[in-house]
Enzyme design. Sequence first.
Site, PDB file in Angstrom:
ATOM      1  N   ARG A 125     -12.134   6.354   9.727  1.00  0.00           N
ATOM      2  CA  ARG A 125     -11.697   4.965   9.727  1.00  0.00           C
ATOM      3  C   ARG A 125     -12.763   4.041   9.154  1.00  0.00           C
ATOM      4  O   ARG A 125     -12.441   3.088   8.424  1.00  0.00           O
ATOM      5  CB  ARG A 125     -11.352   4.521  11.156  1.00  0.00           C
ATOM      6  N   SER A 155       0.834  -1.189   0.000  1.00  0.00           N
ATOM      7  CA  SER A 155       0.000   0.000   0.000  1.00  0.00           C
ATOM      8  C   SER A 155       0.880   1.255   0.000  1.00  0.00           C
ATOM      9  O   SER A 155       1.756   1.385  -0.862  1.00  0.00           O
ATOM     10  CB  SER A 155      -0.964  -0.041   1.195  1.00  0.00           C
ATOM     11  N   ASP A 176      -8.887  -6.331  -4.880  1.00  0.00           N
ATOM     12  CA  ASP A 176      -8.462  -5.050  -4.312  1.00  0.00           C
ATOM     13  C   ASP A 176      -8.982  -3.933  -5.202  1.00  0.00           C
ATOM     14  O   ASP A 176      -8.451  -3.676  -6.277  1.00  0.00           O
ATOM     15  CB  ASP A 176      -6.929  -5.004  -4.231  1.00  0.00           C
ATOM     16  N   HIS A 229      -8.150  -5.146  -0.450  1.00  0.00           N
ATOM     17  CA  HIS A 229      -6.844  -4.522  -0.232  1.00  0.00           C
ATOM     18  C   HIS A 229      -6.135  -5.126   0.974  1.00  0.00           C
ATOM     19  O   HIS A 229      -4.900  -5.230   0.987  1.00  0.00           O
ATOM     20  CB  HIS A 229      -7.037  -3.017  -0.036  1.00  0.00           C
ATOM     21  N   ASP A 230      -6.882  -5.533   1.974  1.00  0.00           N
ATOM     22  CA  ASP A 230      -6.279  -6.104   3.185  1.00  0.00           C
ATOM     23  C   ASP A 230      -5.571  -7.428   2.941  1.00  0.00           C
ATOM     24  O   ASP A 230      -4.885  -7.935   3.833  1.00  0.00           O
ATOM     25  CB  ASP A 230      -7.344  -6.306   4.266  1.00  0.00           C
TER      26      ASP A 230
END
Length: 385
Positions: free
Chosen positions: A226, A156, A321, A354-355
């Site tokens: 968040r 990232s 992602d 993405h994680d």
Amino acid sequence: MPEFPRDSVGLVTPETAHFDDPLALACGRTLPAYDLVYETYGTLNAEGSNAILICHALSGHHHAAGYHATDERKPGWWDAHIGPGKSIDTERFFVVSLNNLGGCHGSTGPTSQNPTTGHQWGPDFPLMTVEDWVHSQARLADRLGIARFAAVIGGSLGGMQVLQWTLAYPERIANAVVIAATPKLSAQNIAFNEVARQAIRSDRDFFEGWYANHDTAPRRGLKLARMVGHITYLSEDAMGSKFGRDLRSNDLNFGYDVEFQVESYLRYQGDTFSTSFDANTYLLMTKALDYFDPAAAHHGDLARALASAACPFLVVSFTTDWRFPPPRSKELVNALIRANKAVSYANIDSPHGHDAFLMPEPRYQAVFAAFMNRVARDQGLEDRP
């Protein structure tokens, strides 16, 4: 002695490097002095040829592997990939992981004391860029006696730092691993970051960034920021399989309190983050993401921007992602090919969005480990079966 998993680096203690040499920043300002907090895993060999630098993502920090206490429930954020026998094998490599400048986990940042005023920097802390971070990381390498990294690795925002290393210090990086990253943010990504920033800045407890002077913090805004960010880190499949439309109870409440499991999860993530992260740091980190664009100085020609890079690359993306999707990684790969650079590319089938770069996906680990085995061989380090 405490018992840790056999493939863990075990108990680790953060260290602090203080620098009195002023650091000139891309924004035109200068940090007169600063601290960098970091951790190391493994042993630096006599030749200094086995060092690996880990660059963290937006909300990351120096604690990448191992445990800070014997009763710590969770290890460092990249423990799945760092340790004896893992992709980044600490029986072969000396691993350095730091908290970037502007962070809120020990390195000099908005929560640190401004030497000029004797009070917290707060919003007066200068905006950082990826270039600034890489320059400070190079100074830390000097302090540790590392002339050249066997590899610089990051996912990232960390991957952007890896890319900048190949441009700013091509002679000091032998291999680059860029994971779930992009050579610049899309307009949509910048838009997500702006929504997050506005959530923070519109909080009544923000006080133009001087919330510490009012003995408060913009926790509602940081929580919303968040929550927005966390949605973009997960894929639709991941959210669907984990939560679906499951209710917390059997009946609808016909109100605005938490009813769906996914609502409960997002609120929990937001609440936890809002008490552990600094709002000014979040603003700063998202701006560093927005600003990164090495091709801008070359009229948008990424291949020209990459001309100075001198090391082999591993670029990894993940199929679901949508924050940094595979086409953005392919854009980097194609530019590297046009620039006649050595590059390996893997697009990993993963449901985790993405994680996924944080997780122990078997094919991801296999690709990662194979590349790191080659790094070890090239550096004359003992290979593992």
